[in-house]
Motif scaffolding. Structure first.
Motif, mmCIF file in Angstrom:
data_model
loop_
_atom_site.group_PDB
_atom_site.id
_atom_site.type_symbol
_atom_site.label_atom_id
_atom_site.label_comp_id
_atom_site.label_asym_id
_atom_site.label_seq_id
_atom_site.Cartn_x
_atom_site.Cartn_y
_atom_site.Cartn_z
ATOM 1 N N THR A 239 -67.254 35.910 76.802
ATOM 2 C CA THR A 239 -68.077 34.757 77.176
ATOM 3 C C THR A 239 -68.483 34.713 78.643
ATOM 4 O O THR A 239 -69.389 33.964 79.006
ATOM 5 C CB THR A 239 -67.317 33.452 76.876
ATOM 6 N N GLY A 240 -67.797 35.482 79.488
ATOM 7 C CA GLY A 240 -68.027 35.378 80.920
ATOM 8 C C GLY A 240 -67.355 34.164 81.534
ATOM 9 O O GLY A 240 -67.612 33.825 82.689
ATOM 10 N N ILE A 241 -66.480 33.508 80.781
ATOM 11 C CA ILE A 241 -65.784 32.304 81.243
ATOM 12 C C ILE A 241 -64.308 32.638 81.431
ATOM 13 O O ILE A 241 -63.640 33.062 80.490
ATOM 14 C CB ILE A 241 -65.934 31.154 80.238
ATOM 15 N N GLU A 242 -63.804 32.446 82.638
ATOM 16 C CA GLU A 242 -62.390 32.722 82.890
ATOM 17 C C GLU A 242 -61.558 31.512 82.489
ATOM 18 O O GLU A 242 -61.879 30.382 82.841
ATOM 19 C CB GLU A 242 -62.148 33.077 84.354
ATOM 20 N N VAL A 243 -60.494 31.761 81.767
ATOM 21 C CA VAL A 243 -59.652 30.694 81.223
ATOM 22 C C VAL A 243 -58.593 30.294 82.246
ATOM 23 O O VAL A 243 -58.004 31.144 82.911
ATOM 24 C CB VAL A 243 -58.988 31.154 79.908
ATOM 25 N N ASP A 244 -58.359 28.990 82.353
ATOM 26 C CA ASP A 244 -57.327 28.498 83.274
ATOM 27 C C ASP A 244 -55.941 28.571 82.643
ATOM 28 O O ASP A 244 -54.996 29.063 83.264
ATOM 29 C CB ASP A 244 -57.623 27.046 83.667
ATOM 30 N N ASN A 245 -55.795 28.045 81.436
ATOM 31 C CA ASN A 245 -54.499 27.975 80.758
ATOM 32 C C ASN A 245 -54.693 28.136 79.259
ATOM 33 O O ASN A 245 -55.812 28.059 78.762
ATOM 34 C CB ASN A 245 -53.814 26.621 81.014
ATOM 35 N N PHE A 246 -53.578 28.359 78.537
ATOM 36 C CA PHE A 246 -53.672 28.383 77.083
ATOM 37 C C PHE A 246 -52.621 27.455 76.486
ATOM 38 O O PHE A 246 -51.595 27.144 77.094
ATOM 39 C CB PHE A 246 -53.497 29.804 76.521
ATOM 40 N N MET A 247 -52.892 27.012 75.243
ATOM 41 C CA MET A 247 -51.944 26.260 74.434
ATOM 42 C C MET A 247 -51.994 26.870 73.045
ATOM 43 O O MET A 247 -53.083 27.076 72.502
ATOM 44 C CB MET A 247 -52.318 24.784 74.377
ATOM 45 N N MET A 248 -50.845 27.180 72.444
ATOM 46 C CA MET A 248 -50.820 27.850 71.149
ATOM 47 C C MET A 248 -49.909 27.102 70.179
ATOM 48 O O MET A 248 -48.835 26.623 70.560
ATOM 49 C CB MET A 248 -50.339 29.297 71.305
ATOM 50 N N VAL A 249 -50.342 27.023 68.920
ATOM 51 C CA VAL A 249 -49.564 26.370 67.868
ATOM 52 C C VAL A 249 -49.593 27.232 66.614
ATOM 53 O O VAL A 249 -50.439 28.107 66.455
ATOM 54 C CB VAL A 249 -50.127 24.966 67.544
ATOM 55 N N ASP A 250 -48.644 26.963 65.677
ATOM 56 C CA ASP A 250 -48.647 27.660 64.400
ATOM 57 C C ASP A 250 -48.904 26.661 63.273
ATOM 58 O O ASP A 250 -49.322 25.520 63.508
ATOM 59 C CB ASP A 250 -47.342 28.447 64.187
ATOM 60 N N PHE A 251 -48.667 27.071 62.024
ATOM 61 C CA PHE A 251 -48.943 26.219 60.870
ATOM 62 C C PHE A 251 -48.259 24.848 60.972
ATOM 63 O O PHE A 251 -48.796 23.830 60.540
ATOM 64 C CB PHE A 251 -48.467 26.903 59.583
ATOM 65 N N ASN A 252 -47.046 24.842 61.531
ATOM 66 C CA ASN A 252 -46.277 23.597 61.553
ATOM 67 C C ASN A 252 -46.968 22.482 62.321
ATOM 68 O O ASN A 252 -46.766 21.303 62.037
ATOM 69 C CB ASN A 252 -44.890 23.838 62.169
ATOM 70 N N ALA A 253 -47.782 22.851 63.311
ATOM 71 C CA ALA A 253 -48.418 21.834 64.146
ATOM 72 C C ALA A 253 -49.303 20.914 63.323
ATOM 73 O O ALA A 253 -49.275 19.694 63.497
ATOM 74 C CB ALA A 253 -49.233 22.498 65.254
ATOM 75 N N VAL A 254 -50.111 21.497 62.436
ATOM 76 C CA VAL A 254 -50.998 20.681 61.616
ATOM 77 C C VAL A 254 -50.176 19.744 60.738
ATOM 78 O O VAL A 254 -50.500 18.557 60.588
ATOM 79 C CB VAL A 254 -51.913 21.565 60.747
ATOM 80 N N LYS A 255 -49.088 20.257 60.159
ATOM 81 C CA LYS A 255 -48.265 19.441 59.268
ATOM 82 C C LYS A 255 -47.590 18.299 60.021
ATOM 83 O O LYS A 255 -47.648 17.141 59.599
ATOM 84 C CB LYS A 255 -47.217 20.331 58.581
ATOM 85 N N THR A 256 -46.958 18.612 61.140
ATOM 86 C CA THR A 256 -46.184 17.588 61.840
ATOM 87 C C THR A 256 -47.073 16.580 62.553
ATOM 88 O O THR A 256 -46.772 15.380 62.569
ATOM 89 C CB THR A 256 -45.229 18.235 62.853
ATOM 90 N N LEU A 257 -48.169 17.035 63.132
ATOM 91 C CA LEU A 257 -49.035 16.112 63.868
ATOM 92 C C LEU A 257 -49.797 15.181 62.935
ATOM 93 O O LEU A 257 -49.962 13.992 63.215
ATOM 94 C CB LEU A 257 -50.009 16.891 64.749
#
Length: 572
Positions: A239-257
């Motif tokens: 994209t030509g866009i430098e990322v500042d930070n990342f956040m990562m989740v797995d399947f459980n995130a959708v269920k619990t949230l």
């Protein structure tokens, strides 16, 4: 929470134990008889949400003296004005992983600081990205949903030994003025190049994983030992866009949230019975949580033409609905939902070191809390079927549509409509600014030998500063130019900063480089005789002597998919 490793006090969901003390009007954490004599932190009762809710500013509240259990004061020495007792540090946080990020400070709660810090998983990304978001600049956060099957709660989805991929990826761009945001989805089956990436190993060493050309984007995570830092580097190359930070989740995130928020409303234009995802719903409106919510965002055969691109639209609709739910009055005034979301969000998250504490996540939430949902746009990198395939399984970037979209994001241009009055005022201010800037280019120009300038690379091609220095000295006769390497911070476009008494030098340099009036940034105070100007090369810079990149588009091509977070859309 792992009760075996954390003790019996954690076997009870803390979100269920916050109760209102009628004597003080505060909420108190009560964990049963075994903890009756332990300290009970209190928090102020949540205020009723206004019609346009915003979160309180991040900070640490001071408990009031006299807050104690009903029916008597705490033990210890008496103090004037109420009972004493130890004070437990509490922290204002935002709840909800993806919604945590997108909603900002809308759903906030006081909770145990150290406890929530312990929930987070932190990855050392070996220098990928900018090193972290900054308060006075646009913010780019990469949100990754992985299909990794390992971990409690993920065993029943097949391919249990898979290390996972970048299954769902959203680049979340927040405007410098914090008035709007763009959530850019990147298709998992997009063919791209994955650059070489240094990756931290368990023993602390760094291993460089070789790059790969012409492969699926989702291979940027998990495969061959790649971590989220590799995905960040891949996004920058794509994209030509430098990322500042990342956040990562797995399947459980959708269920619990989805469960913590009390279910996420969705709308279907037709009945669905998908054997693969196990999603079975009738036509109409539903409120989904847990396994059913996960099935909704995972299904690839229920909507549209049964492709990953249509699944992306479904996921965007779900996230928009979750954001609206979190900003609803029912969520904002529910302590139980606050604490459940805080617990679910922090347990679900893996982040880089730049976001590796509740303090840092709270700072990020403070930057996002005031963005109106109507000014958050979901969109997707425009793609075409891969022409190299007879059986269409992957896609390639549609450059005609992707280039203006990415240019707008890089240029920090909102994809949403703003209030007409605000827009008119902005246009008037822009016109006035442009007239003043155009005037800056008119007038005397200093001889090349008198031009003093320090050259920085603030987002241009690698080596741009040194190349420009050599070009100025060898071909333009500017001996007083210096290369100072990388700029302290990235810039959205090339700019020349100078003092009023350096205007003749600035005009001369602008003429040499072909700088537009918009690149001229004149200060208010004169400079001393030998003070150099500051030229910072941005992503629009190609090479010295060549015109800067075309102006940033102000409107999206009509064929670029987009949806605003404040609008409910039925899945088709």
């Amino acid at each position: 929470m792992d009760a075996q490793s954390r003790g019996r006090a954690d076997e009870i969901d803390p979100a269920d134990q916050w109760v209102l003390n009628p004597r003080t009007g505060n909420y108190e954490l009560r964990l049963g008889d075994s903890t009756a004599h332990q300290q009970r932190p209190t928090v102020a009762a949540p205020r009723r949400a206004p019609s346009a809710p915003t979160a309180p500013s991040p900070g640490v509240p001071k408990p009031r003296r006299g807050d104690g259990p009903p029916g008597g004061r705490r033990g210890g020495r008496s103090r004037k004005g109420g009972g004493g007792g130890r004070r437990k540090k509490a922290l204002l946080i935002t709840s909800g992983t993806l919604a945590f990020l997108l909603v900002g400070g809308a759903a906030a709660a006081y909770f145990y600081y150290d406890h929530l810090n312990g929930n987070l998983s932190v990855t050392d990304i070996a220098g990928a990205g900018t090193g972290g978001f900054k308060k006075d600049q646009a913010i780019n956060i990469l949100v990754i949903g992985t299909d990794k099957r390992s971990g409690a709660g993920n065993e029943g989805y097949g391919d249990k030994d898979s290390v996972g991929h970048a299954d769902t990826t959203i680049l979340f761009h927040v405007a410098k003025d914090r008035s709007n945001a763009t959530a850019l989805s990147i298709p998992r089956d997009l063919i791209t190049n994955i650059p070489a990436c240094p990756t931290k190993q368990p023993d602390g060493s760094t291993k460089e994983i070789k790059g790969t050309k012409g492969t699926r984007f989702n291979n940027s995570l998990g495969q061959e030992g790649r971590d989220a830092g590799c995905t960040m580097r891949t996004v920058k190359e794509l994209t030509g866009i430098e990322v500042d930070n990342f956040m990562m989740v797995d399947f459980n995130a959708v269920k619990t949230l989805s469960t913590a928020v009390g279910g996420v409303p969705v709308c279907l234009d037709k009945a669905v019975d998908d054997e693969d995802s196990k999603l079975k719903l009738s036509k109409g409106e539903h409120r989904l949580s847990g396994e059913e919510a996960l099935a909704f965002v995972r299904t690839r055969h229920a909507f549209g033409n049964e492709s990953d691109l249509d699944r992306i639209k479904t996921q965007q609709q779900f996230l928009g609905s979750m954001m609206r739910e979190m900003k609803s009055k029912e969520t904002l005034t529910s302590p139980k939902k606050f604490f459940s979301l805080a617990e679910a969000a922090t347990k679900s998250l893996t982040v880089d070191q730049g976001l590796g504490s509740i303090d840092k996540l709270t700072d990020l939430a403070g930057e996002l809390k005031d963005i109106d949902l109507k000014n958050i746009t979901f969109t997707t990198v425009p793609v075409l079927d891969n022409p190299a395939e007879k059986v269409k399984a992957t896609v390639v970037v549609d450059q005609a549509l992707a280039d203006p979209l990415l240019q707008m994001i890089r240029g920090d241009v909102s994809l949403t409509e703003v209030e007409k009055k605000e827009q008119a005022a902005k246009e008037a201010a822009d016109a006035d600014t442009k007239a003043k800037q155009d005037a800056l280019l008119q007038g005397n120009k200093a001889p090349a030998a008198d031009v003093r300038v320090d050259v920085y690379n603030g987002g241009g091609p690698k080596g741009a500063a040194s190349t420009t220095l050599k070009w100025l000295q060898d071909t333009k006769g500017v001996p007083k130019a210096s290369n100072l390497g990388n700029a302290p911070a990235k810039v959205g476009a090339t700019q020349l900063e100078y003092a009023p008494n350096q205007a003749d030098q600035a005009r001369a340099l602008a003429e040499m480089l072909g700088l537009p009036a918009t690149a001229m940034k004149m200060g208010t105070a004169d400079a001393s005789a030998k003070t150099p100007m500051k030229l910072t090369l941005g992503p629009d810079f190609q090479q010295p002597g060549a015109p800067l990149a075309a102006p940033v588009p102000q409107e999206l091509p009509k064929d670029v998919q987009q949806a605003q977070a404040d609008k409910a859309i039925c899945a088709k």
